[in-house]
Design an enzyme around this catalytic site. Sequence first.
Site, PDB file in Angstrom:
ATOM      1  CB  CYS A  79      -6.635   2.042  15.303  1.00 35.45           C
ATOM      2  SG  CYS A  79      -5.719   1.006  16.448  1.00 35.45           S
ATOM      3  CG  HIS A  84     -13.987  -0.431  -3.030  1.00 32.35           C
ATOM      4  ND1 HIS A  84     -13.756  -0.918  -4.299  1.00 32.35           N
ATOM      5  CD2 HIS A  84     -15.172  -0.960  -2.646  1.00 32.35           C
ATOM      6  CE1 HIS A  84     -14.760  -1.729  -4.646  1.00 32.35           C
ATOM      7  NE2 HIS A  84     -15.633  -1.755  -3.658  1.00 32.35           N
ATOM      8  CB  CYS A 144      -8.560   1.550  18.738  1.00 33.56           C
ATOM      9  SG  CYS A 144      -8.009   3.246  18.514  1.00 33.56           S
ATOM     10  NE  ARG A 181      -2.966  -0.109  -5.026  1.00 34.12           N
ATOM     11  CZ  ARG A 181      -4.151  -0.562  -4.630  1.00 34.12           C
ATOM     12  NH1 ARG A 181      -4.204  -1.577  -3.780  1.00 34.12           N
ATOM     13  NH2 ARG A 181      -5.251  -0.027  -5.059  1.00 34.12           N
ATOM     14  CB  CYS A 204      -3.096   3.353  17.031  1.00 33.04           C
ATOM     15  SG  CYS A 204      -4.570   4.329  17.441  1.00 33.04           S
ATOM     16  CE1 TYR A 242      -3.220  -3.088   0.860  1.00 34.00           C
ATOM     17  CE2 TYR A 242      -4.215  -1.293  -0.378  1.00 34.00           C
ATOM     18  CZ  TYR A 242      -4.226  -2.608   0.037  1.00 34.00           C
ATOM     19  OH  TYR A 242      -5.247  -3.432  -0.365  1.00 34.00           O
ATOM     20  CB  CYS A 272      -5.639   2.527  21.319  1.00 32.75           C
ATOM     21  SG  CYS A 272      -4.860   1.634  19.946  1.00 32.75           S
TER      22      CYS A 272
HETATM   23  C1  BV8 Z   1     -18.201  -7.497   0.981  1.00 34.43           C
HETATM   24  C2  BV8 Z   1      -9.798  -1.726  -2.231  1.00 34.43           C
HETATM   25  C3  BV8 Z   1     -19.480  -8.431   2.721  1.00 34.43           C
HETATM   26  C4  BV8 Z   1      -8.503  -2.337  -1.846  1.00 34.43           C
HETATM   27  C5  BV8 Z   1     -11.115  -3.398  -3.415  1.00 34.43           C
HETATM   28  C6  BV8 Z   1     -21.733 -10.551  -3.846  1.00 34.43           C
HETATM   29  C7  BV8 Z   1     -22.182  -9.608  -2.925  1.00 34.43           C
HETATM   30  C8  BV8 Z   1     -21.315  -9.087  -1.969  1.00 34.43           C
HETATM   31  C9  BV8 Z   1     -19.979  -9.506  -1.920  1.00 34.43           C
HETATM   32  C10 BV8 Z   1     -19.541 -10.443  -2.825  1.00 34.43           C
HETATM   33  C11 BV8 Z   1     -20.403 -10.971  -3.775  1.00 34.43           C
HETATM   34  N1  BV8 Z   1     -19.690 -11.861  -4.521  1.00 34.43           N
HETATM   35  C12 BV8 Z   1     -18.409 -11.889  -4.075  1.00 34.43           C
HETATM   36  C13 BV8 Z   1     -18.295 -11.065  -3.034  1.00 34.43           C
HETATM   37  C14 BV8 Z   1     -17.073 -10.862  -2.285  1.00 34.43           C
HETATM   38  C15 BV8 Z   1     -16.201  -9.755  -2.843  1.00 34.43           C
HETATM   39  C16 BV8 Z   1     -16.139  -9.720  -4.331  1.00 34.43           C
HETATM   40  O1  BV8 Z   1     -16.876  -8.954  -4.967  1.00 34.43           O
HETATM   41  N2  BV8 Z   1     -15.243 -10.502  -4.912  1.00 34.43           N
HETATM   42  C17 BV8 Z   1     -15.078 -10.488  -6.353  1.00 34.43           C
HETATM   43  C18 BV8 Z   1     -13.603 -10.642  -6.699  1.00 34.43           C
HETATM   44  C19 BV8 Z   1     -15.937 -11.584  -6.930  1.00 34.43           C
HETATM   45  N3  BV8 Z   1     -16.647  -8.475  -2.334  1.00 34.43           N
HETATM   46  C20 BV8 Z   1     -16.178  -8.081  -1.146  1.00 34.43           C
HETATM   47  O2  BV8 Z   1     -15.445  -8.730  -0.440  1.00 34.43           O
HETATM   48  C21 BV8 Z   1     -16.642  -6.699  -0.676  1.00 34.43           C
HETATM   49  N4  BV8 Z   1     -17.096  -6.818   0.676  1.00 34.43           N
HETATM   50  O3  BV8 Z   1     -18.923  -7.951   0.158  1.00 34.43           O
HETATM   51  O4  BV8 Z   1     -18.378  -7.633   2.322  1.00 34.43           O
HETATM   52  C22 BV8 Z   1     -19.746  -8.075   4.128  1.00 34.43           C
HETATM   53  C23 BV8 Z   1     -20.955  -7.467   4.451  1.00 34.43           C
HETATM   54  C24 BV8 Z   1     -21.202  -7.159   5.778  1.00 34.43           C
HETATM   55  C25 BV8 Z   1     -20.231  -7.426   6.761  1.00 34.43           C
HETATM   56  C26 BV8 Z   1     -19.006  -7.999   6.399  1.00 34.43           C
HETATM   57  C27 BV8 Z   1     -18.757  -8.332   5.079  1.00 34.43           C
HETATM   58  C28 BV8 Z   1     -15.497  -5.710  -0.647  1.00 34.43           C
HETATM   59  C29 BV8 Z   1     -14.947  -5.500  -2.019  1.00 34.43           C
HETATM   60  C30 BV8 Z   1     -13.907  -4.367  -1.998  1.00 34.43           C
HETATM   61  C31 BV8 Z   1     -12.543  -4.950  -2.188  1.00 34.43           C
HETATM   62  N5  BV8 Z   1     -11.581  -3.858  -2.303  1.00 34.43           N
HETATM   63  N6  BV8 Z   1     -10.256  -2.376  -3.449  1.00 34.43           N
HETATM   64  C32 BV8 Z   1      -7.425  -2.044  -2.849  1.00 34.43           C
HETATM   65  O5  BV8 Z   1      -7.671  -1.278  -3.821  1.00 34.43           O
HETATM   66  O6  BV8 Z   1      -6.317  -2.566  -2.649  1.00 34.43           O
HETATM   67  S1  BV8 Z   1     -11.642  -4.055  -4.887  1.00 34.43           S
HETATM   68  C33 BV8 Z   1     -10.682  -3.537  -6.196  1.00 34.43           C
HETATM   69  O7  BV8 Z   1     -11.395  -3.981  -7.353  1.00 34.43           O
HETATM   70  C34 BV8 Z   1     -10.553  -2.039  -6.394  1.00 34.43           C
HETATM   71  O8  BV8 Z   1     -11.299  -1.253  -5.488  1.00 34.43           O
HETATM   72  C35 BV8 Z   1     -11.128  -1.827  -7.775  1.00 34.43           C
HETATM   73  O9  BV8 Z   1     -11.627  -0.588  -7.950  1.00 34.43           O
HETATM   74  C36 BV8 Z   1     -12.141  -2.865  -7.774  1.00 34.43           C
HETATM   75  C37 BV8 Z   1     -12.823  -3.175  -9.038  1.00 34.43           C
HETATM   76  O10 BV8 Z   1     -11.854  -3.321 -10.058  1.00 34.43           O
HETATM   77  P1  BV8 Z   1     -11.929  -2.290 -11.272  1.00 34.43           P
HETATM   78  O11 BV8 Z   1     -11.858  -0.909 -10.735  1.00 34.43           O
HETATM   79  O12 BV8 Z   1     -13.083  -2.623 -12.128  1.00 34.43           O
HETATM   80  O13 BV8 Z   1     -10.564  -2.578 -11.989  1.00 34.43           O
HETATM   81  P2  BV8 Z   1     -10.251  -3.766 -13.003  1.00 34.43           P
HETATM   82  O14 BV8 Z   1      -8.785  -3.805 -13.186  1.00 34.43           O
HETATM   83  O15 BV8 Z   1     -10.980  -4.988 -12.562  1.00 34.43           O
HETATM   84  O16 BV8 Z   1     -10.935  -3.304 -14.375  1.00 34.43           O
HETATM   85  C38 BV8 Z   1     -10.442  -2.162 -15.045  1.00 34.43           C
HETATM   86  C39 BV8 Z   1     -11.367  -1.962 -16.232  1.00 34.43           C
HETATM   87  O17 BV8 Z   1     -10.966  -0.783 -16.929  1.00 34.43           O
HETATM   88  C40 BV8 Z   1     -11.313  -3.096 -17.252  1.00 34.43           C
HETATM   89  O18 BV8 Z   1     -12.625  -3.370 -17.678  1.00 34.43           O
HETATM   90  C41 BV8 Z   1     -10.480  -2.510 -18.408  1.00 34.43           C
HETATM   91  O19 BV8 Z   1     -10.899  -3.030 -19.662  1.00 34.43           O
HETATM   92  C42 BV8 Z   1     -10.823  -1.057 -18.309  1.00 34.43           C
HETATM   93  N7  BV8 Z   1      -9.793  -0.114 -18.769  1.00 34.43           N
HETATM   94  C43 BV8 Z   1      -8.446  -0.246 -18.673  1.00 34.43           C
HETATM   95  N8  BV8 Z   1      -7.860   0.890 -19.141  1.00 34.43           N
HETATM   96  C44 BV8 Z   1      -8.863   1.741 -19.506  1.00 34.43           C
HETATM   97  C45 BV8 Z   1     -10.099   1.107 -19.271  1.00 34.43           C
HETATM   98  N9  BV8 Z   1     -11.279   1.689 -19.539  1.00 34.43           N
HETATM   99  C46 BV8 Z   1     -11.256   2.944 -20.047  1.00 34.43           C
HETATM  100  N10 BV8 Z   1     -10.113   3.627 -20.291  1.00 34.43           N
HETATM  101  C47 BV8 Z   1      -8.902   3.045 -20.035  1.00 34.43           C
HETATM  102  N11 BV8 Z   1      -7.754   3.738 -20.300  1.00 34.43           N
END
Ligand code: BV8
Length: 296
Positions: free
Chosen positions: A135, A127, A140, A76, A195, A73, A198
């Site tokens: 923390c 996100h 905390c 990034r 932190c 991180y 805490c």
């Molecule tokens: C949760 C932060 C529950 C960290 C990220 C159904 C319902 C709910 C949850 C789930 C579900 N199914 C599965 C899940 C679990 C999971 C999930 O979705 N998994 C996926 C992989 C299947 N979801 C979770 O865990 C979420 N939490 O559901 O919690 C809960 C509820 C109550 C209590 C407790 C728990 C949390 C998800 C958040 C994860 N964190 N990021 C970090 O960044 O390090 S996700 C990460 O992916 C980023 O945030 C990013 O933004 C996100 C999505 O990716 P994209 O932005 O789309 O990027 P990607 O590379 O994939 O695509 C880029 C696109 O751009 C491509 O299409 C490409 O063609 C295009 N492109 C490229 N260049 C260009 C372009 N387009 C235009 N111009 C260009 N130049």
Amino acid sequence: MVSSIVPQTDLESFQAHLNQSTRILALLGAGLSASSGLPTFRGVGGMWRTHDATALATPQAFEANPGLVWQFYSYRRHMALKAKPNPAHYALAELARKKTDFITLSQNVDGLSPRAHHPPSQLKLLHGSLFDVKCSDFFCRYIARNIYTDPIVPALAIPTDESDPTTTSALARELDISDENVDLPEVDYSHLPQCPQCERGILRPGVVWFGEALPSSVMNDVDAYIEKNEKIDLIMVIGTSAKVYPAAGYVDTARSKGARVAIINMDPNDVPAAGLHKGDWFFQGDAAKIVPELLK
Ligand code: BV8
């Protein structure tokens, strides 16, 4: 394009619809910032291709190796601070100033939309942000926002060649060894950000990891906007593979409220799971070029 529906690709019909739209959403993904030099996650050159997302973006990973996760991180944060908002970030901010019922749902944590002066009340960071810290101690509640110190602590300074210290290949290059199982240098726990409240826990990046709930304040705002008893006119789906939920689910939710969908993506095959519907637009290409044109 895999869909049997041939989407519209003409600017005129989109702009005519935009001009008469009041309630508008945008769902932003990493592709929006690609032209600012920040790698996406899943596409060609995507970051998750060199890292297994679950190895670096889950609470378990942080628990197991906070130094490694912080190195990822910190790298990034450093790259995002070096990047600049592109014309698409500015065009979206400009639209928000003109259309006060336009809300942006950003999956991006790179801080580029806030730096493009996107009106904060109309920008929902689903996100979190690389520049928030909180923390990691369960009891905390400490959180600090807009922490732009780089590196956040000396032990997390980026290698001089600015390579990502957590890709084994980068490290193997530095150590001049080919063994992909190279052990990453440990960052001593006591050298990680502590932190100040805490004085027990270490701070963690203020992003939402896989398996974590999205920020409730943000979700409440978005739900309140969507649940209003008024139709949504348009959702723009910009630079996202729409694979991560619940964020990706907003496309169908907007559709169910009457919204027409406009997808801006480099890859013609990257359409939301529910595919294209009649009347959708698909604009293929770089968001940094297309979005300013669309919002003119
Ligand atoms: C949760 C932060 C529950 C960290 C990220 C159904 C319902 C709910 C949850 C789930 C579900 N199914 C599965 C899940 C679990 C999971 C999930 O979705 N998994 C996926 C992989 C299947 N979801 C979770 O865990 C979420 N939490 O559901 O919690 C809960 C509820 C109550 C209590 C407790 C728990 C949390 C998800 C958040 C994860 N964190 N990021 C970090 O960044 O390090 S996700 C990460 O992916 C980023 O945030 C990013 O933004 C996100 C999505 O990716 P994209 O932005 O789309 O990027 P990607 O590379 O994939 O695509 C880029 C696109 O751009 C491509 O299409 C490409 O063609 C295009 N492109 C490229 N260049 C260009 C372009 N387009 C235009 N111009 C260009 N130049």
